[in-house]
Design an enzyme around this catalytic site. Structure first.
Site, PDB file in Angstrom:
ATOM      1  N   ARG A  48       0.853  -1.199   0.000  1.00 35.13           N
ATOM      2  CA  ARG A  48       0.000   0.000   0.000  1.00 35.13           C
ATOM      3  C   ARG A  48       0.881   1.237   0.000  1.00 35.13           C
ATOM      4  O   ARG A  48       0.593   2.235  -0.643  1.00 35.13           O
ATOM      5  CB  ARG A  48      -0.956   0.005   1.207  1.00 35.13           C
ATOM      6  CG  ARG A  48      -1.721   1.317   1.349  1.00 35.13           C
ATOM      7  CD  ARG A  48      -3.072   1.251   2.065  1.00 35.13           C
ATOM      8  NE  ARG A  48      -3.188   0.287   3.127  1.00 35.13           N
ATOM      9  CZ  ARG A  48      -2.646   0.402   4.351  1.00 35.13           C
ATOM     10  NH1 ARG A  48      -1.941   1.474   4.672  1.00 35.13           N
ATOM     11  NH2 ARG A  48      -2.813  -0.544   5.242  1.00 35.13           N
ATOM     12  N   TYR A 100     -16.248  15.718 -16.518  1.00 32.72           N
ATOM     13  CA  TYR A 100     -16.524  14.286 -16.425  1.00 32.72           C
ATOM     14  C   TYR A 100     -17.564  14.047 -15.324  1.00 32.72           C
ATOM     15  O   TYR A 100     -17.417  14.547 -14.208  1.00 32.72           O
ATOM     16  CB  TYR A 100     -15.225  13.533 -16.117  1.00 32.72           C
ATOM     17  CG  TYR A 100     -15.449  12.054 -15.952  1.00 32.72           C
ATOM     18  CD1 TYR A 100     -15.770  11.261 -17.056  1.00 32.72           C
ATOM     19  CD2 TYR A 100     -15.380  11.449 -14.711  1.00 32.72           C
ATOM     20  CE1 TYR A 100     -16.001   9.907 -16.916  1.00 32.72           C
ATOM     21  CE2 TYR A 100     -15.613  10.085 -14.565  1.00 32.72           C
ATOM     22  CZ  TYR A 100     -15.926   9.330 -15.667  1.00 32.72           C
ATOM     23  OH  TYR A 100     -16.156   7.988 -15.525  1.00 32.72           O
ATOM     24  N   ASP A 173      -6.970  18.001 -15.358  1.00 33.24           N
ATOM     25  CA  ASP A 173      -7.246  16.612 -15.727  1.00 33.24           C
ATOM     26  C   ASP A 173      -6.784  16.454 -17.172  1.00 33.24           C
ATOM     27  O   ASP A 173      -7.393  16.994 -18.096  1.00 33.24           O
ATOM     28  CB  ASP A 173      -8.755  16.327 -15.576  1.00 33.24           C
ATOM     29  CG  ASP A 173      -9.100  14.868 -15.878  1.00 33.24           C
ATOM     30  OD1 ASP A 173      -8.371  14.231 -16.657  1.00 33.24           O
ATOM     31  OD2 ASP A 173     -10.116  14.376 -15.339  1.00 33.24           O
TER      32      ASP A 173
HETATM   33  C1  LIG Z   1     -12.829   8.411 -17.031  1.00 41.99           C
HETATM   34  C2  LIG Z   1     -12.434   9.732 -16.561  1.00 41.99           C
HETATM   35  C3  LIG Z   1     -12.212   9.964 -15.198  1.00 41.99           C
HETATM   36  C4  LIG Z   1     -12.410   8.891 -14.155  1.00 41.99           C
HETATM   37  O1  LIG Z   1     -11.516   7.831 -14.306  1.00 41.99           O
HETATM   38  P1  LIG Z   1     -11.826   6.298 -13.913  1.00 41.99           P
HETATM   39  O2  LIG Z   1     -10.554   5.608 -14.250  1.00 41.99           O
HETATM   40  O3  LIG Z   1     -12.992   5.857 -14.728  1.00 41.99           O
HETATM   41  O4  LIG Z   1     -12.128   6.289 -12.469  1.00 41.99           O
HETATM   42  C5  LIG Z   1     -11.798  11.238 -14.830  1.00 41.99           C
HETATM   43  N1  LIG Z   1     -11.638  12.213 -15.725  1.00 41.99           N
HETATM   44  C6  LIG Z   1     -11.842  12.018 -17.039  1.00 41.99           C
HETATM   45  C7  LIG Z   1     -11.655  13.152 -17.993  1.00 41.99           C
HETATM   46  C8  LIG Z   1     -12.259  10.781 -17.498  1.00 41.99           C
HETATM   47  O5  LIG Z   1     -12.490  10.600 -18.807  1.00 41.99           O
END
Ligand SMILES: *Cc1c(COP(=O)(O)O)cnc(C)c1O
Length: 384
Positions: A48, A100, A173
């Site tokens: 972890r 998202y 992101d």
């Molecule tokens: C899919 C996605 C997430 C979340 O990711 P997971 O791996 O599905 O938990 C966050 N931000 C964006 C832009 C995404 O496309």
């Protein structure tokens, strides 16, 4: 040694398994590690906290994004959940309103309603909207660029000037463009988050997430503590899958983008299609900014059909493209944002950003573009 991204994608931090010389970095499928003596450690104690395969992935991600620290998680949402543990109740965050759906859900359902964080959703492609949303207790700006699904572009450099002036964090992101096309930390961001499930993994076979930090400072120490405390870390096998996927990120992104351009050209001339949203088109509102801050436009696109009945026809008619959630893999996927990825977002926000029942989102894979076009054409019943 300064290396080209194609070399970094394949070799990461250039470390290898010294005991065997294995070319493919080994999967250390071990929860715990033997101590060599009292107060002595190999550097690994419990997975972890850290695991060699995950560590190899984390150092690779840091190099690719130009960061000094990286942390890998079991999903993108786990990465975002861990990251937001650095904030406290009454902290205020400014967020892209075209977001998202899962990120919106964690912000609203958990962090806001249960833990008292505050979120203001604005069009972050408009700098004034960000400036106006700023409050005394604002601690960060969280953006997606391009956004999902409207492909709006936010100016990372300009926003970072503002966040630096206010001494708050800029979090990007970077799931859609990946470090192959866009490196937010070089443009002034402090934190990058990823859903590694998408382009980084690239094969629709693993869930993963990551946080990459510009500096190895107190924030990095705090996130390291949160990661080892909260967990939701990426498993050794999944870390290896991601490392393997990343090796081909560059060639996949190039091919997927090339396919996306061909499909966009075709969609633009299609009489059933009302509008196409792709930042690579010169008349897209964010085209110039995207071009100035990224080396490519990616392979995510959305389009609206003129007649809503076509939505069902297309979703049920495609044979090569799959009607499925997710994106970024070698297989092309088509999504209906209104009922799938964005079902958690209230109607007034959807209306404001332009997500409606005629909008479809396409994640373009590495198949032959002409076959994908034929598939869409057949599904639209343009040809038999
Ligand atoms: C899919 C996605 C997430 C979340 O990711 P997971 O791996 O599905 O938990 C966050 N931000 C964006 C832009 C995404 O496309």
């Amino acid at each position: 040694m300064k290396l080209d991204i194609f070399t970094n994608l394949v070799h990461g931090d250039l470390s290898f398994d010294e005991s065997t010389g294995a070319i493919s970095y080994p999967i250390y499928q071990s929860a715990t590690f033997k101590h060599i003596g009292l107060n002595q450690s190999t550097g690994f104690d419990y997975s972890r906290e850290s695991n060699p395969t995950r560590q190899k992935l984390e150092s690779t991600l840091a190099i690719l994004e130009g960061g000094k620290a990286a942390f890998a998680y079991s999903t993108g949402m786990a990465a975002i959940a861990n990251l937001f543990n650095v904030f406290s109740s009454n902290d205020h965050i400014i967020v892209s309103n075209d977001l998202y759906g899962g990120t919106y859900r964690i912000f609203e359902e958990l962090l806001c309603k249960q833990y008292g964080l505050q979120f203001t959703y604005v069009d972050t492609s408009n700098l004034n909207d960000i400036y106006n949303a700023y409050k005394e207790n604002t601690k960060a700006v969280f953006i997606e660029t391009p956004t999902n699904p409207m492909m709006k572009i936010s100016d990372i450099k300009e926003i970072s000037k503002f966040t630096k002036e206010k001494n708050i964090l800029l979090i990007v992101d970077n799931t859609f463009l990946t470090p192959y096309f866009q490196r937010p930390l070089d443009l002034g961001a402090d934190v990058v988050v990823h859903s590694g499930t998408k382009f980084l993994g690239g094969h629709n076979d693993v869930l993963a997430g990551a946080i990459i930090l510009k500096e190895n400072d107190e924030l990095a120490e705090r996130i390291k503590l949160i990661q080892k405390t909260v967990g939701a870390v990426l498993a050794p096998f999944d870390s290896w899958l991601l490392l393997r996927g990343i090796k081909t990120l560059g060639i996949r992104m190039e091919k997927q983008q090339e396919n996306a351009f061909k499909i966009v050209e075709w969609l633009k001339q299609n009489k059933n299609v009302e509008e196409v949203f792709y930042p690579g088109i010169p008349d897209h509102v964010g085209h110039d900014i995207c071009k100035s801050q990224s080396s490519g436009f990616g392979s995510m696109l959305s389009f609206s059909v003129k007649d809503v009945s076509l939505v069902k026809t297309i979703l049920e008619g495609v044979k090569i493209i799959s009607f499925a959630e997710s994106l970024g893999g070698v297989e092309s996927l088509i999504t209906y944002p209104m009922v799938q990825t964005h079902s958690a977002i209230p109607k007034d926000i959807l209306d404001a950003i332009g997500v409606n029942d005629k909008l479809l989102r396409l994640s373009v894979g590495i198949e032959c573009a002409e076959d994908l076009i034929k598939d869409l054409e057949r599904a639209m019943r343009l040809t038999i």
